[in-house]
Design a protein around this motif. Structure first.
Motif, PDB file in Angstrom:
ATOM      1  N   GLU A  20      -2.159 -50.131 -44.681  1.00 17.98           N
ATOM      2  CA  GLU A  20      -2.505 -49.478 -45.946  1.00 17.98           C
ATOM      3  C   GLU A  20      -1.735 -50.089 -47.111  1.00 17.98           C
ATOM      4  OE1 GLU A  20      -2.564 -45.094 -48.089  1.00 17.98           O
ATOM      5  OE2 GLU A  20      -1.628 -45.302 -46.126  1.00 17.98           O
ATOM      6  N   LEU A  21      -2.435 -50.267 -48.197  1.00 17.87           N
ATOM      7  CA  LEU A  21      -1.822 -50.610 -49.478  1.00 17.87           C
ATOM      8  C   LEU A  21      -1.958 -49.363 -50.341  1.00 17.87           C
ATOM      9  CD1 LEU A  21      -3.310 -54.186 -50.023  1.00 17.87           C
ATOM     10  CD2 LEU A  21      -1.011 -53.575 -49.198  1.00 17.87           C
ATOM     11  N   ASN A  22      -0.893 -48.564 -50.377  1.00 17.33           N
ATOM     12  CA  ASN A  22      -0.956 -47.306 -51.118  1.00 17.33           C
ATOM     13  C   ASN A  22      -0.947 -47.580 -52.624  1.00 17.33           C
ATOM     14  OD1 ASN A  22       1.745 -47.679 -51.916  1.00 17.33           O
ATOM     15  ND2 ASN A  22       2.545 -46.449 -50.235  1.00 17.33           N
ATOM     16  N   ALA A  23      -1.020 -46.524 -53.412  1.00 20.56           N
ATOM     17  CA  ALA A  23      -1.100 -46.673 -54.865  1.00 20.56           C
ATOM     18  C   ALA A  23       0.091 -47.444 -55.427  1.00 20.56           C
ATOM     19  CB  ALA A  23      -1.211 -45.295 -55.516  1.00 20.56           C
ATOM     20  N   LYS A  24       1.290 -47.198 -54.901  1.00 22.19           N
ATOM     21  CA  LYS A  24       2.481 -47.913 -55.389  1.00 22.19           C
ATOM     22  C   LYS A  24       2.403 -49.399 -55.045  1.00 22.19           C
ATOM     23  CE  LYS A  24       5.903 -44.204 -55.362  1.00 22.19           C
ATOM     24  NZ  LYS A  24       7.156 -43.732 -54.749  1.00 22.19           N
ATOM     25  N   ALA A  25       1.958 -49.716 -53.828  1.00 20.57           N
ATOM     26  CA  ALA A  25       1.825 -51.125 -53.438  1.00 20.57           C
ATOM     27  C   ALA A  25       0.774 -51.813 -54.298  1.00 20.57           C
ATOM     28  CB  ALA A  25       1.459 -51.234 -51.958  1.00 20.57           C
ATOM     29  N   LEU A  26      -0.358 -51.149 -54.497  1.00 29.05           N
ATOM     30  CA  LEU A  26      -1.425 -51.735 -55.310  1.00 29.05           C
ATOM     31  C   LEU A  26      -0.956 -51.973 -56.741  1.00 29.05           C
ATOM     32  CD1 LEU A  26      -4.415 -49.611 -54.001  1.00 29.05           C
ATOM     33  CD2 LEU A  26      -4.070 -52.070 -53.649  1.00 29.05           C
ATOM     34  N   ARG A  27      -0.251 -51.001 -57.312  1.00 28.63           N
ATOM     35  CA  ARG A  27       0.226 -51.151 -58.689  1.00 28.63           C
ATOM     36  C   ARG A  27       1.253 -52.281 -58.774  1.00 28.63           C
ATOM     37  NH1 ARG A  27      -2.494 -50.698 -62.419  1.00 28.63           N
ATOM     38  NH2 ARG A  27      -3.127 -48.611 -61.888  1.00 28.63           N
ATOM     39  N   ALA A  28       2.163 -52.367 -57.800  1.00 25.88           N
ATOM     40  CA  ALA A  28       3.150 -53.450 -57.804  1.00 25.88           C
ATOM     41  C   ALA A  28       2.451 -54.812 -57.754  1.00 25.88           C
ATOM     42  CB  ALA A  28       4.115 -53.294 -56.625  1.00 25.88           C
ATOM     43  N   LEU A  29       1.464 -54.943 -56.873  1.00 22.62           N
ATOM     44  CA  LEU A  29       0.745 -56.211 -56.761  1.00 22.62           C
ATOM     45  C   LEU A  29      -0.019 -56.518 -58.046  1.00 22.62           C
ATOM     46  CD1 LEU A  29      -0.497 -55.818 -53.098  1.00 22.62           C
ATOM     47  CD2 LEU A  29       1.336 -57.332 -53.915  1.00 22.62           C
ATOM     48  N   ALA A  30      -0.638 -55.516 -58.625  1.00 21.15           N
ATOM     49  CA  ALA A  30      -1.355 -55.710 -59.890  1.00 21.15           C
ATOM     50  C   ALA A  30      -0.410 -56.187 -60.985  1.00 21.15           C
ATOM     51  CB  ALA A  30      -2.044 -54.409 -60.312  1.00 21.15           C
ATOM     52  N   ASP A  31       0.846 -55.757 -60.913  1.00 22.10           N
ATOM     53  CA  ASP A  31       1.856 -56.160 -61.890  1.00 22.10           C
ATOM     54  C   ASP A  31       2.526 -57.482 -61.528  1.00 22.10           C
ATOM     55  OD1 ASP A  31       1.306 -53.872 -63.331  1.00 22.10           O
ATOM     56  OD2 ASP A  31       3.005 -52.731 -62.512  1.00 22.10           O
ATOM     57  N   GLY A  32       2.097 -58.106 -60.417  1.00 25.79           N
ATOM     58  CA  GLY A  32       2.677 -59.387 -60.013  1.00 25.79           C
ATOM     59  C   GLY A  32       3.970 -59.272 -59.238  1.00 25.79           C
TER      60      GLY A  32
END
Length: 188
Positions: A20-32
């Protein structure tokens, strides 16, 4: 004595599991933030996960979860090769089934792992999951018309071409669908 070379055995089918890529992981990745995304996911993600296109997708998925947390079981996950544990890409659905029971799959293989059977393993796992869900009746897949590897992967599971779309960013995109009652035969 026969001096003919022995045939090369076919490689074993690849196996993957999803993380799972939870919301925090997704946001971190979106932010680079690759380190933050990896820490949140609990696996070492590849640089691919913070490329421009991936960052856009993960930002979109983070916004999707913020709007509808119930979509979490359906959206993008990291794909991990078994048994070695290498993160080889990401895959998932674009969201939960719509009112007609349709889900759309998406998958990307990290460049260093392409053409090794991982896309096929990811798509097979997604199809098996979709077929097990009572609310799903149809699975959709899309591919750019010039992505021969993706087109071959989709064709290998018996999808039927149902249309095409054009966009300035992606060019011609081919749309495919398979009914869930055909999935068992396609994944056997």
């Amino acid at each position: 004595m026969n001096n003919e070379p022995l045939p090369t055995p076919a490689p074993a089918p690849r196996r993957v599991r999803f993380v799972e890529l939870n919301a925090k992981a997704l946001r971190a990745l979106a932010d680079g933030d690759l380190a933050g995304g990896s820490a949140e996911a609990g696996v070492a993600l590849d640089e691919h996960f913070v490329g421009d296109r991936a960052r856009w997708i993960f930002g979109y998925r983070a916004d999707q979860l913020a709007e509808d947390p119930s979509a979490a079981p359906w959206i993008t996950r990291a794909a991990v090769s078994e048994p070695d544990g290498a993160v080889i890409g990401d895959a998932g659905f674009h969201g939960p089934p719509d009112e007609a029971g349709m889900v759309e799959v998406g998958f990307t293989v990290v460049p260093g792992y392409r053409r090794q059977g991982y896309a096929r393993a990811m798509l097979k796992a997604l199809l098996v999951r979709a077929a097990a869900e009572p609310g799903v009746r149809t699975v959709r897949a899309r591919s750019k018309s010039d992505n021969n590897a993706s087109l071959a992967t989709i064709a290998g599971f018996g999808f039927t071409r149902v249309g095409e779309q054009g966009s300035e960013d992606d060019g011609l995109v081919i749309v495919f669908e398979i009914p869930v009652d055909a999935i068992q035969d396609a994944t056997a």
